[in-house]
Design a protein around this motif. Sequence first.
Motif, PDB file in Angstrom:
ATOM      1  N   THR A 101       0.833  -1.205   0.000  1.00 57.97           N
ATOM      2  CA  THR A 101       0.000   0.000   0.000  1.00 57.97           C
ATOM      3  C   THR A 101       0.866   1.253   0.000  1.00 57.97           C
ATOM      4  N   THR A 102       1.931   1.244   0.792  1.00 53.28           N
ATOM      5  CA  THR A 102       2.837   2.392   0.837  1.00 53.28           C
ATOM      6  C   THR A 102       3.523   2.587  -0.508  1.00 53.28           C
ATOM      7  N   ALA A 103       3.929   1.493  -1.147  1.00 56.63           N
ATOM      8  CA  ALA A 103       4.580   1.598  -2.460  1.00 56.63           C
ATOM      9  C   ALA A 103       3.606   2.144  -3.501  1.00 56.63           C
ATOM     10  N   ALA A 104       2.369   1.702  -3.470  1.00 56.10           N
ATOM     11  CA  ALA A 104       1.381   2.211  -4.421  1.00 56.10           C
ATOM     12  C   ALA A 104       1.106   3.685  -4.180  1.00 56.10           C
ATOM     13  N   LYS A 105       1.076   4.090  -2.914  1.00 55.47           N
ATOM     14  CA  LYS A 105       0.848   5.503  -2.579  1.00 55.47           C
ATOM     15  C   LYS A 105       2.012   6.357  -3.072  1.00 55.47           C
ATOM     16  N   ASN A 106       3.232   5.876  -2.882  1.00 51.49           N
ATOM     17  CA  ASN A 106       4.397   6.647  -3.312  1.00 51.49           C
ATOM     18  C   ASN A 106       4.513   6.710  -4.828  1.00 51.49           C
ATOM     19  N   SER A 107       3.978   5.709  -5.539  1.00 49.16           N
ATOM     20  CA  SER A 107       4.052   5.742  -7.002  1.00 49.16           C
ATOM     21  C   SER A 107       3.070   6.748  -7.589  1.00 49.16           C
ATOM     22  N   GLN A 108       2.105   7.178  -6.797  1.00 48.68           N
ATOM     23  CA  GLN A 108       1.111   8.139  -7.283  1.00 48.68           C
ATOM     24  C   GLN A 108       1.493   9.576  -6.980  1.00 48.68           C
ATOM     25  N   VAL A 109       2.676   9.796  -6.445  1.00 48.40           N
ATOM     26  CA  VAL A 109       3.107  11.155  -6.144  1.00 48.40           C
ATOM     27  C   VAL A 109       3.283  11.907  -7.454  1.00 48.40           C
TER      28      VAL A 109
END
Length: 114
Positions: A72-80
């Motif tokens: 979830t954290t990786a997906a959130k950071n990829s949407q920056v």
Amino acid sequence: MNTPVKTILRLSVGAVLIAGLGACANTPPAPMSNSPLTGPVNTGTYPHFTPDPKGETTQFTPEEKEALRSRTTAAKNSQVGPSSDPAVAARRQAEMQLLKKQQAEDLKAIEGKL
């Protein structure tokens, strides 16, 4: 009409009235009047109307929890995107203001007010 017919009609009307008034006089019996129980019985337990709920799925293990959290954290950071950087956001806003001003000037030129 002769007298016996009148008498029969009077008697039948009277019988109907008496039967109607007699029906009003009858009161229904009290609820549960024929029950052997006279009132609530204290059994010392609470009633149990539904079965105990069971979990529909198995619970996450701590390893699965951490794996899900990292995905979830990786997906959130990829949407920056650019909106997360204040300098980029300010530059885009300045570009939009410039574009708005240019379009207003073009509109005035088209309408012949320039």
